[in-house]
Design a protein around this motif. Sequence first.
Motif: not given
Length: 336
Positions: A315-322
């Motif tokens: 959950p703490s990982m930023l996933v996605g180029v957005q």
Amino acid sequence: MKRNNLRNVWPYLIFAMICAALGGFLFYKSQNSSADQFVEQGLVYPKTEALTGHTAVTIKEIIPVLDITITKTKNGVVVSENKNTGLVAYLVSDGERAFPVVLHDDSKVVKILEERIKAGQLESNPLNVVAYASKSKDDLQIAEKVIQRADVDASVKSGYDDSALLDVAEAENRLNIMLFVSFALGAAVLLLLLTALWKYWKNTKFYNTLYDHFPELAQDLDKLVTDSDFHCPELGLYVYKNHLVVIGANDRIIDLSQIIYTYAVRQTNNSVVTFQVHLHNNQFRRLVVKPRRYQREFTQAMLDRLMLYLQEAYPSMLVGVQHATDYKELKRQARG
């Protein structure tokens, strides 16, 4: 699934074998195409070797006729003219027939001919040479000029053969090119074999590193599939014990607990589509993962599934180029 140290090695070995075969053939042809060998094989003009168009010509008499000029034209207009080619057209006789022959004025053949003519031995000790029997339009015009301008009785000219221009200089040039290309292919074989050896060493090193991280995989590599949280053997991607294990275009073992930002990348270059996964760790270093090449739609779908899994599992990982702006802000804050 078995350990495969030859993964990505076979293509280099196959290309090395192809280059070795071709280079060996060209080297053999360049070293076994002497005039005497052609005579022994019965390849004396008008008979020519089918592959190269080379033939043997016996020289008992020789008469220089004209210097060859190379003219380049464009749309029927002469754009350049080279009169210093060093090429000379001769009328040559083997004792029975006469042919137009081209020699380079500083070739070894010319020097040998000059020595034998000076010693009066050419007729009794004729010289065999290899020539390329050219029947191109320009060369046939040169052959016709040689017959016309030769300083011999007109009554005898009708018996001369101008059906081809026998180019000794071109034959020498072709044999030299064969030799050069054979050496180049030999160098390519060495480079390919060294690359194959390096790939083999990299594979061996990767598997040893993988087994150091996860000793149980040394006994059963199938655990990468059966015990993984995410797996795609087609792309060589496995999430195993909080690590992304990549057995693909580039082999990697990445600790996902240190990754703060990730996204999948699809690139198109000259209609060639490639996929990558970029992962940024907590040291703000970007790690690039290259999956194995596979069908585009399948690859895209599986990478989307991987991104969805990472988003849910971390959950703490930023996933996605957005999240690029959020990542830049984190990076700015960390650097003060």
